[in-house]
Design a protein around this motif. Structure first.
Motif, mmCIF file in Angstrom:
data_model
loop_
_atom_site.group_PDB
_atom_site.id
_atom_site.type_symbol
_atom_site.label_atom_id
_atom_site.label_comp_id
_atom_site.label_asym_id
_atom_site.label_seq_id
_atom_site.Cartn_x
_atom_site.Cartn_y
_atom_site.Cartn_z
ATOM 1 N N VAL A 37 22.234 27.914 0.438
ATOM 2 C CA VAL A 37 21.004 28.874 0.869
ATOM 3 C C VAL A 37 21.291 30.132 0.643
ATOM 4 O O VAL A 37 21.769 30.566 1.161
ATOM 5 C CB VAL A 37 20.277 28.226 2.176
ATOM 6 C CG1 VAL A 37 19.060 28.543 1.643
ATOM 7 C CG2 VAL A 37 20.666 26.813 2.122
ATOM 8 N N LYS A 39 18.178 31.706 -1.193
ATOM 9 C CA LYS A 39 16.787 32.368 -1.178
ATOM 10 C C LYS A 39 17.261 33.706 -0.892
ATOM 11 O O LYS A 39 17.273 33.800 -0.407
ATOM 12 C CB LYS A 39 15.685 31.186 -0.416
ATOM 13 C CG LYS A 39 16.181 31.188 0.557
ATOM 14 C CD LYS A 39 14.892 30.388 1.301
ATOM 15 C CE LYS A 39 15.409 29.763 3.254
ATOM 16 N NZ LYS A 39 15.343 28.802 3.994
ATOM 17 N N TYR A 43 19.376 36.005 1.628
ATOM 18 C CA TYR A 43 19.491 36.764 3.188
ATOM 19 C C TYR A 43 19.129 38.215 2.806
ATOM 20 O O TYR A 43 19.935 38.826 3.585
ATOM 21 C CB TYR A 43 19.991 35.478 3.931
ATOM 22 C CG TYR A 43 19.538 33.901 4.117
ATOM 23 C CD1 TYR A 43 19.082 33.486 3.046
ATOM 24 C CD2 TYR A 43 19.995 33.845 5.642
ATOM 25 C CE1 TYR A 43 18.893 32.573 3.335
ATOM 26 C CE2 TYR A 43 19.331 32.903 5.895
ATOM 27 C CZ TYR A 43 19.079 31.901 4.459
ATOM 28 O OH TYR A 43 18.364 30.243 5.412
ATOM 29 N N LEU A 86 13.267 24.317 -2.561
ATOM 30 C CA LEU A 86 12.649 24.290 -1.967
ATOM 31 C C LEU A 86 11.212 24.006 -1.306
ATOM 32 O O LEU A 86 10.985 23.466 -0.918
ATOM 33 C CB LEU A 86 13.651 24.430 -0.741
ATOM 34 C CG LEU A 86 14.843 25.249 -0.450
ATOM 35 C CD1 LEU A 86 15.602 26.011 1.089
ATOM 36 C CD2 LEU A 86 15.587 23.528 -0.058
ATOM 37 N N ARG A 135 5.068 21.264 7.852
ATOM 38 C CA ARG A 135 4.801 22.360 6.716
ATOM 39 C C ARG A 135 5.154 21.731 5.309
ATOM 40 O O ARG A 135 3.628 21.837 4.878
ATOM 41 C CB ARG A 135 6.222 23.075 6.711
ATOM 42 C CG ARG A 135 6.530 24.442 6.164
ATOM 43 C CD ARG A 135 7.536 25.476 5.934
ATOM 44 N NE ARG A 135 8.605 24.846 5.777
ATOM 45 C CZ ARG A 135 9.946 25.627 5.780
ATOM 46 N NH1 ARG A 135 9.729 26.694 5.880
ATOM 47 N NH2 ARG A 135 10.985 24.203 5.402
ATOM 48 N N HIS A 167 12.978 19.037 7.400
ATOM 49 C CA HIS A 167 13.589 19.997 7.442
ATOM 50 C C HIS A 167 13.244 19.696 9.005
ATOM 51 O O HIS A 167 12.194 19.960 9.795
ATOM 52 C CB HIS A 167 12.776 21.292 7.222
ATOM 53 C CG HIS A 167 13.426 22.661 6.957
ATOM 54 N ND1 HIS A 167 14.269 22.532 7.513
ATOM 55 C CD2 HIS A 167 13.417 23.699 7.568
ATOM 56 C CE1 HIS A 167 14.797 24.352 7.294
ATOM 57 N NE2 HIS A 167 14.136 25.010 7.998
ATOM 58 N N ASN A 210 19.822 21.565 7.959
ATOM 59 C CA ASN A 210 20.618 23.322 8.061
ATOM 60 C C ASN A 210 21.528 23.807 9.296
ATOM 61 O O ASN A 210 22.243 22.794 9.267
ATOM 62 C CB ASN A 210 19.046 24.235 8.923
ATOM 63 C CG ASN A 210 18.906 23.431 10.174
ATOM 64 O OD1 ASN A 210 19.691 23.097 10.075
ATOM 65 N ND2 ASN A 210 17.763 23.818 10.236
ATOM 66 N N SER A 211 21.378 25.411 9.084
ATOM 67 C CA SER A 211 22.353 26.069 9.140
ATOM 68 C C SER A 211 23.154 25.010 10.891
ATOM 69 O O SER A 211 23.696 24.877 11.727
ATOM 70 C CB SER A 211 22.536 27.537 9.858
ATOM 71 O OG SER A 211 22.982 27.789 9.004
ATOM 72 N N ARG A 226 22.578 21.792 3.996
ATOM 73 C CA ARG A 226 22.055 23.039 3.829
ATOM 74 C C ARG A 226 21.951 24.234 4.190
ATOM 75 O O ARG A 226 21.678 25.022 5.381
ATOM 76 C CB ARG A 226 19.774 22.910 3.388
ATOM 77 C CG ARG A 226 19.937 21.906 2.765
ATOM 78 C CD ARG A 226 18.784 21.498 2.155
ATOM 79 N NE ARG A 226 17.523 21.510 3.517
ATOM 80 C CZ ARG A 226 17.531 20.378 4.532
ATOM 81 N NH1 ARG A 226 17.532 19.615 3.463
ATOM 82 N NH2 ARG A 226 17.072 20.507 5.340
ATOM 83 N N ALA A 227 23.201 24.919 4.229
ATOM 84 C CA ALA A 227 23.247 26.594 4.864
ATOM 85 C C ALA A 227 23.194 27.911 4.534
ATOM 86 O O ALA A 227 23.016 27.829 3.012
ATOM 87 C CB ALA A 227 25.149 26.318 5.390
ATOM 88 N N GLY A 228 21.822 27.904 4.975
ATOM 89 C CA GLY A 228 21.880 29.385 5.173
ATOM 90 C C GLY A 228 22.159 30.481 5.895
ATOM 91 O O GLY A 228 23.654 31.239 5.998
ATOM 92 N N ILE A 229 22.070 30.435 7.212
ATOM 93 C CA ILE A 229 22.011 31.733 7.717
ATOM 94 C C ILE A 229 23.391 31.809 8.405
ATOM 95 O O ILE A 229 24.341 32.342 8.632
ATOM 96 C CB ILE A 229 21.224 31.775 9.104
ATOM 97 C CG1 ILE A 229 21.013 33.091 10.264
ATOM 98 C CG2 ILE A 229 21.675 30.590 10.352
ATOM 99 C CD1 ILE A 229 20.883 34.392 8.820
ATOM 100 N N TYR A 362 17.408 36.772 10.690
ATOM 101 C CA TYR A 362 17.723 36.009 9.427
ATOM 102 C C TYR A 362 16.019 37.881 9.254
ATOM 103 O O TYR A 362 16.928 37.762 7.729
ATOM 104 C CB TYR A 362 16.650 35.406 9.574
ATOM 105 C CG TYR A 362 17.115 33.690 9.762
ATOM 106 C CD1 TYR A 362 17.169 33.568 11.202
ATOM 107 C CD2 TYR A 362 17.338 32.786 8.494
ATOM 108 C CE1 TYR A 362 17.840 31.973 11.738
ATOM 109 C CE2 TYR A 362 17.631 31.256 9.186
ATOM 110 C CZ TYR A 362 17.691 31.057 10.229
ATOM 111 O OH TYR A 362 18.226 29.808 11.429
HETATM 112 C C1 LIG Z 1 15.995 27.872 4.353
HETATM 113 C C2 LIG Z 1 16.233 27.088 4.660
HETATM 114 C C3 LIG Z 1 18.201 26.354 5.044
HETATM 115 C C4 LIG Z 1 18.581 27.168 5.616
HETATM 116 O O1 LIG Z 1 18.246 27.463 6.745
HETATM 117 P P1 LIG Z 1 19.180 28.081 7.854
HETATM 118 O O2 LIG Z 1 18.867 27.851 8.647
HETATM 119 O O3 LIG Z 1 19.513 29.711 7.241
HETATM 120 O O4 LIG Z 1 20.572 27.762 7.124
HETATM 121 C C5 LIG Z 1 17.338 25.037 5.341
HETATM 122 N N1 LIG Z 1 16.378 24.098 4.554
HETATM 123 C C6 LIG Z 1 15.354 24.590 3.722
HETATM 124 C C7 LIG Z 1 14.679 23.415 4.251
HETATM 125 C C8 LIG Z 1 14.832 25.892 3.848
HETATM 126 O O5 LIG Z 1 13.396 26.420 4.000
#
Ligand SMILES: *Cc1c(COP(=O)(O)O)cnc(C)c1O
Length: 378
Positions: A37, A39, A43, A86, A135, A167, A210-211, A226-229, A362
């Motif tokens: 991720v 976006k 980050y 997303l 959402r 999500h 997600n994370s 879907r790894a972000g943080i 974040y």
């Molecule tokens: C931002 C987002 C993520 C990533 O979230 P983290 O908590 O940073 O891993 C994953 N899925 C969706 C739909 C998001 O909007």
């Protein structure tokens, strides 16, 4: 390395990013692939260098972004990657979505039809299912009803439905109530996927991690993590530990421009919120809220100077702030100070800074402004 103005800058460690990816791969089962991720300019870390490192050095093939502009940018850095948007793209951009071979997230049935009506080529998409985040996504009382709407959407001409996703709202919590809430979210999407398969539509993929889910409730049924943080080494929630080996990728630094001694009664900064009650040494630091260092840290934040914590005194200004260096007699103009990161034995993380003013890591890293150059180190 390009020369940069040594005023306020962020050091982004691509070596740490690579190591974090290895840690995340170790958490996932073989069925699950990382969808990085990236976006919001990765980050705040800078999407160009982050995406190139992930694609070229780490073998990451899938990326997620929030909008079409980000998707087109990522396409430039990773020509062969899969890129999922997303969030919402206005249907009048349907042509760009197919032109750049982007996968669009679908927020509703109505949106799916609007995209198909506006398209020229085929639109690849993943359909969002609202299982409790409230959402975006299809919302139904039962997985079977949800599968029925999905089946209908899969029949729309010009729309290539490649997957469904959802999500989680509270995967970063260990309270029993929240754990069972997330269990129900996960059950809903897996049941929906299975019901659709029973109706004869076997989608290539379903994803929901997600994370936080990747760390605390990893499931082989999610084809993507879907790894972000955690990729950036921060916590989904500061109260829960993250797996060993994940380290923050970004540090934030500035310099001392001026050091002076003040007398009891002398005031510091706008509003005279701080006045010295004794003789003190005060240093001025070259960073402020216009750099993304929040004004809410006025009088509260701490900064590392020669490995020691020094408190901010008075209000954070737009471009400068003042700290108490009475306990660091060696502090002098020209010293590099650490606002986020390690200096000697001590460390201030973005997560810690966030907790000082009531937000999350974040927001801290995303909020580091454009004025702050990102410097890439190994
Ligand atoms: C931002 C987002 C993520 C990533 O979230 P983290 O908590 O940073 O891993 C994953 N899925 C969706 C739909 C998001 O909007």
């Amino acid at each position: 390395m390009k020369p940069y103005l040594k005023r306020a800058w962020a050091e982004v460690s691509l070596g740490t990013l690579r190591r974090n990816i290895e840690v995340i791969r170790g958490l996932n089962s073989p069925e699950t692939e990382i969808m990085a991720v990236v976006k919001a300019d990765a980050y705040g870390h800078g999407d160009e260098h982050i995406v190139r490192t992930l694609a070229e050095d780490c073998g990451i093939r899938c990326f997620a972004v929030s909008n079409l502009d980000e998707a087109i940018a990522v396409r430039g850095f990773a020509p062969n990657a899969e890129i999922l948007i997303l969030g919402y793209t206005p249907p009048e951009y349907a042509h760009e979505i197919s032109q750049y071979n982007i996968i669009q997230g679908v927020v509703s049935g109505e949106y799916a039809r609007a995209l198909a009506a506006a398209r020229q080529g085929v639109i690849r998409c993943h359909i969002a299912i609202d299982t409790g985040m409230g959402r975006i996504g299809l919302k139904h009382g039962t997985p079977r009803e949800c599968a029925e709407e999905l089946k209908e959407l899969c029949g729309i001409e010009g729309l290539s439905v490649e997957g469904i996703f959802t999500h989680f709202a509270v995967a970063d919590s260990d309270s029993p109530d929240n754990i069972s809430y997330t269990d129900r979210q996960q059950q809903f999407i897996t049941d929906t996927y299975d019901a659709l398969a029973e109706m004869g539509v076997k989608l290539p993929c379903m994803h929901f991690m997600n994370s936080a889910a990747t760390c605390y409730r990893n499931s082989p049924r999610s084809c993507f993590s879907r790894a972000g943080i955690i990729m950036y080494g921060l916590h989904p929630d500061i109260s829960l530990d993250i797996p060993a080996g994940l380290e923050p990728v970004m540090e934030l630094k500035a310099v001392i421009s001026h050091v002076k001694t003040v007398q009891p009664g002398d005031c510091i900064s706008y509003g005279r919120t701080f006045s010295a009650d004794r003789e003190m040494r005060i240093a001025t630091v070259t960073i402020g809220y216009a750099d993304g260092y929040s004004r809410l840290l006025s009088g509260k934040g701490e900064i590392l100077v020669r490995g020691k914590r020094c408190r901010i005194v008075g209000r954070v200004c737009m471009d400068q702030l003042m700290i108490d260096v009475s306990d660091v007699p060696a502090a002098r103009a020209g010293d590099i100070v650490t606002l986020i990161g390690r200096d000697g034995d001590d460390c201030i993380t973005a997560d810690e800074l966030a907790s000082v003013y009531g937000t999350i890591g974040y927001e801290v890293v995303c909020g580091i402004s454009k004025r702050v150059p990102r410097i890439y180190v190994d």
